[in-house]
Design a protein around this motif. Sequence first.
Motif, PDB file in Angstrom:
ATOM      1  N   CYS A  55       0.829  -1.206   0.000  1.00  0.00           N
ATOM      2  CA  CYS A  55       0.000   0.000   0.000  1.00  0.00           C
ATOM      3  C   CYS A  55       0.865   1.259   0.000  1.00  0.00           C
ATOM      4  CB  CYS A  55      -0.884   0.037   1.249  1.00  0.00           C
ATOM      5  SG  CYS A  55      -2.098  -1.283   1.299  1.00  0.00           S
ATOM      6  N   ARG A  56       0.361   2.286  -0.657  1.00  0.00           N
ATOM      7  CA  ARG A  56       1.014   3.603  -0.635  1.00  0.00           C
ATOM      8  C   ARG A  56       0.265   4.554   0.304  1.00  0.00           C
ATOM      9  NH1 ARG A  56       4.932   5.022  -2.918  1.00  0.00           N
ATOM     10  NH2 ARG A  56       4.350   7.165  -3.411  1.00  0.00           N
ATOM     11  N   SER A  57      -1.049   4.329   0.507  1.00  0.00           N
ATOM     12  CA  SER A  57      -1.839   5.225   1.349  1.00  0.00           C
ATOM     13  C   SER A  57      -2.700   4.438   2.326  1.00  0.00           C
ATOM     14  CB  SER A  57      -2.715   6.134   0.482  1.00  0.00           C
ATOM     15  OG  SER A  57      -3.556   5.361  -0.350  1.00  0.00           O
ATOM     16  N   LEU A  58      -2.862   5.011   3.518  1.00  0.00           N
ATOM     17  CA  LEU A  58      -3.611   4.352   4.589  1.00  0.00           C
ATOM     18  C   LEU A  58      -4.346   5.415   5.383  1.00  0.00           C
ATOM     19  CD1 LEU A  58      -2.636   1.542   6.905  1.00  0.00           C
ATOM     20  CD2 LEU A  58      -2.896   3.754   7.976  1.00  0.00           C
ATOM     21  N   VAL A  59      -5.586   5.112   5.772  1.00  0.00           N
ATOM     22  CA  VAL A  59      -6.371   5.981   6.647  1.00  0.00           C
ATOM     23  C   VAL A  59      -6.669   5.177   7.905  1.00  0.00           C
ATOM     24  CG1 VAL A  59      -8.471   7.344   6.927  1.00  0.00           C
ATOM     25  CG2 VAL A  59      -7.382   7.195   4.675  1.00  0.00           C
ATOM     26  N   ILE A  60      -6.350   5.762   9.056  1.00  0.00           N
ATOM     27  CA  ILE A  60      -6.509   5.073  10.337  1.00  0.00           C
ATOM     28  C   ILE A  60      -7.288   5.956  11.313  1.00  0.00           C
ATOM     29  CG2 ILE A  60      -4.253   5.887  11.174  1.00  0.00           C
ATOM     30  CD1 ILE A  60      -3.959   3.165  12.636  1.00  0.00           C
ATOM     31  N   PRO A  61      -8.259   5.396  12.013  1.00  0.00           N
ATOM     32  CA  PRO A  61      -8.976   6.154  13.037  1.00  0.00           C
ATOM     33  C   PRO A  61      -8.228   6.075  14.368  1.00  0.00           C
ATOM     34  CG  PRO A  61      -9.918   3.979  12.898  1.00  0.00           C
ATOM     35  CD  PRO A  61      -8.806   4.042  11.857  1.00  0.00           C
ATOM     36  N   PRO A  62      -8.646   6.841  15.363  1.00  0.00           N
ATOM     37  CA  PRO A  62      -8.030   6.737  16.691  1.00  0.00           C
ATOM     38  C   PRO A  62      -8.438   5.421  17.365  1.00  0.00           C
ATOM     39  CG  PRO A  62      -9.424   8.709  16.539  1.00  0.00           C
ATOM     40  CD  PRO A  62      -9.615   7.918  15.289  1.00  0.00           C
ATOM     41  N   LEU A  63      -7.690   4.377  17.090  1.00  0.00           N
ATOM     42  CA  LEU A  63      -7.983   3.038  17.610  1.00  0.00           C
ATOM     43  C   LEU A  63      -8.126   3.060  19.122  1.00  0.00           C
ATOM     44  CD1 LEU A  63      -5.338   1.030  15.536  1.00  0.00           C
ATOM     45  CD2 LEU A  63      -7.793   1.281  15.043  1.00  0.00           C
ATOM     46  N   GLY A  64      -9.180   2.427  19.603  1.00  0.00           N
ATOM     47  CA  GLY A  64      -9.384   2.306  21.041  1.00  0.00           C
ATOM     48  C   GLY A  64      -9.976   3.525  21.717  1.00  0.00           C
ATOM     49  N   CYS A  65     -10.215   4.589  20.965  1.00  0.00           N
ATOM     50  CA  CYS A  65     -10.658   5.852  21.578  1.00  0.00           C
ATOM     51  C   CYS A  65     -12.149   6.116  21.435  1.00  0.00           C
ATOM     52  CB  CYS A  65      -9.869   7.020  20.979  1.00  0.00           C
ATOM     53  SG  CYS A  65      -8.102   6.906  21.289  1.00  0.00           S
ATOM     54  N   GLY A  66     -12.879   5.206  20.833  1.00  0.00           N
ATOM     55  CA  GLY A  66     -14.322   5.383  20.703  1.00  0.00           C
ATOM     56  C   GLY A  66     -15.031   4.500  21.700  1.00  0.00           C
ATOM     57  N   VAL A  67     -15.618   3.424  21.198  1.00  0.00           N
ATOM     58  CA  VAL A  67     -16.355   2.462  22.008  1.00  0.00           C
ATOM     59  C   VAL A  67     -15.479   1.897  23.127  1.00  0.00           C
ATOM     60  CG1 VAL A  67     -17.628   0.282  21.931  1.00  0.00           C
ATOM     61  CG2 VAL A  67     -17.791   1.871  20.029  1.00  0.00           C
ATOM     62  N   ALA A  68     -14.177   1.741  22.868  1.00  0.00           N
ATOM     63  CA  ALA A  68     -13.267   1.135  23.850  1.00  0.00           C
ATOM     64  C   ALA A  68     -12.875   2.084  24.970  1.00  0.00           C
ATOM     65  CB  ALA A  68     -12.014   0.605  23.156  1.00  0.00           C
ATOM     66  N   GLY A  69     -13.284   3.348  24.879  1.00  0.00           N
ATOM     67  CA  GLY A  69     -13.189   4.262  26.006  1.00  0.00           C
ATOM     68  C   GLY A  69     -11.842   4.868  26.340  1.00  0.00           C
ATOM     69  N   ARG A  71       8.412   0.671   3.582  1.00  0.00           N
ATOM     70  CA  ARG A  71       9.011   0.349   2.283  1.00  0.00           C
ATOM     71  C   ARG A  71       8.151   0.956   1.177  1.00  0.00           C
ATOM     72  NH1 ARG A  71       8.479  -5.115   1.453  1.00  0.00           N
ATOM     73  NH2 ARG A  71       6.953  -5.070   3.073  1.00  0.00           N
ATOM     74  N   THR A  72       6.831   0.819   1.284  1.00  0.00           N
ATOM     75  CA  THR A  72       5.946   1.327   0.232  1.00  0.00           C
ATOM     76  C   THR A  72       4.989   2.408   0.720  1.00  0.00           C
ATOM     77  OG1 THR A  72       4.264  -0.375   0.656  1.00  0.00           O
ATOM     78  CG2 THR A  72       5.983  -0.905  -0.966  1.00  0.00           C
ATOM     79  N   LEU A  73       4.637   2.374   1.987  1.00  0.00           N
ATOM     80  CA  LEU A  73       3.646   3.303   2.532  1.00  0.00           C
ATOM     81  C   LEU A  73       4.192   4.733   2.505  1.00  0.00           C
ATOM     82  CD1 LEU A  73       0.796   3.010   3.707  1.00  0.00           C
ATOM     83  CD2 LEU A  73       1.832   2.795   5.964  1.00  0.00           C
ATOM     84  N   ALA A  74       3.483   5.627   1.821  1.00  0.00           N
ATOM     85  CA  ALA A  74       3.960   7.000   1.665  1.00  0.00           C
ATOM     86  C   ALA A  74       3.042   8.030   2.312  1.00  0.00           C
ATOM     87  CB  ALA A  74       4.111   7.328   0.175  1.00  0.00           C
ATOM     88  N   GLU A  75       1.780   7.662   2.535  1.00  0.00           N
ATOM     89  CA  GLU A  75       0.806   8.615   3.069  1.00  0.00           C
ATOM     90  C   GLU A  75      -0.038   7.948   4.141  1.00  0.00           C
ATOM     91  OE1 GLU A  75      -3.188  11.053   1.654  1.00  0.00           O
ATOM     92  OE2 GLU A  75      -2.198   9.702   0.243  1.00  0.00           O
ATOM     93  N   VAL A  76      -0.034   8.537   5.345  1.00  0.00           N
ATOM     94  CA  VAL A  76      -0.888   8.054   6.431  1.00  0.00           C
ATOM     95  C   VAL A  76      -1.725   9.224   6.927  1.00  0.00           C
ATOM     96  CG1 VAL A  76      -0.983   7.048   8.743  1.00  0.00           C
ATOM     97  CG2 VAL A  76       0.748   6.259   7.127  1.00  0.00           C
ATOM     98  N   ARG A  77      -3.036   8.999   6.979  1.00  0.00           N
ATOM     99  CA  ARG A  77      -3.970  10.005   7.478  1.00  0.00           C
ATOM    100  C   ARG A  77      -4.668   9.455   8.717  1.00  0.00           C
ATOM    101  NH1 ARG A  77      -7.500  10.264   2.335  1.00  0.00           N
ATOM    102  NH2 ARG A  77      -6.119   8.628   1.604  1.00  0.00           N
ATOM    103  N   LEU A  78      -4.599  10.208   9.816  1.00  0.00           N
ATOM    104  CA  LEU A  78      -5.360   9.874  11.023  1.00  0.00           C
ATOM    105  C   LEU A  78      -6.669  10.641  10.917  1.00  0.00           C
ATOM    106  CD1 LEU A  78      -5.627   8.533  13.835  1.00  0.00           C
ATOM    107  CD2 LEU A  78      -4.527  10.549  14.780  1.00  0.00           C
ATOM    108  N   ILE A  79      -7.769   9.912  10.917  1.00  0.00           N
ATOM    109  CA  ILE A  79      -9.079  10.538  10.721  1.00  0.00           C
ATOM    110  C   ILE A  79      -9.893  10.529  12.002  1.00  0.00           C
ATOM    111  CG2 ILE A  79     -10.122   8.370   9.917  1.00  0.00           C
ATOM    112  CD1 ILE A  79     -11.825  10.164   7.976  1.00  0.00           C
ATOM    113  N   VAL A  80     -10.519  11.663  12.295  1.00  0.00           N
ATOM    114  CA  VAL A  80     -11.480  11.755  13.390  1.00  0.00           C
ATOM    115  C   VAL A  80     -12.840  12.047  12.775  1.00  0.00           C
ATOM    116  CG1 VAL A  80      -9.814  12.476  15.139  1.00  0.00           C
ATOM    117  CG2 VAL A  80     -11.004  14.209  13.789  1.00  0.00           C
ATOM    118  N   TYR A  81     -13.883  11.561  13.393  1.00  0.00           N
ATOM    119  CA  TYR A  81     -15.227  11.719  12.850  1.00  0.00           C
ATOM    120  C   TYR A  81     -15.838  13.065  13.246  1.00  0.00           C
ATOM    121  CZ  TYR A  81     -20.082  10.809  11.706  1.00  0.00           C
ATOM    122  OH  TYR A  81     -21.349  10.885  11.191  1.00  0.00           O
TER     123      TYR A  81
END
Length: 170
Positions: free
Chosen positions: A107-121, A141-151
Amino acid sequence: MDFTIIQGNIAEQAADCLVNAAGTSLAMGSGVAGALRDAANGPINEAAMAQGPVPLGGVAVTDAYDLPAKWVIHAAAMPHHGDGRATEQSIREATRHALEKADELGCRSLVIPPLGCGVAGFDLAVGARLILEEIARFAPRTLAEVRLIVYRPEDQQTVETVARQVRDDG
């Protein structure tokens, strides 16, 4: 590795890979998982659960179906049973394993939410720092773009403040 902070619905984000905030059973219930499940228009929940349970901090990969991505990485930052709470270790491990899996998939791009910060409290500011520290120290090696997304729009400022601190510390 650098990162950006965005606000919106993860199910609408175009990227090679979207990360689902999962529990160890990989069942896609509410929150991020529910948004991804509903927008996928396919048996994503069944495909995820067929690979579970995974250990706390573990990941599984499914097709993204109708989501604007190639894959969904289901990252288990919280236990499915018991109190269902995320920990510092589970958030760090789930983040690191998601990054490693995305890189392994090419992958070159990935979007990740705040893991553990919603339902998991888990506290959003503390959890965002853990996630952003893992992203910052990751050597892809390949990942060039990471976005942390909040709702929620009100969460973006909190995470932007944490992001500035992580960049300053790095």
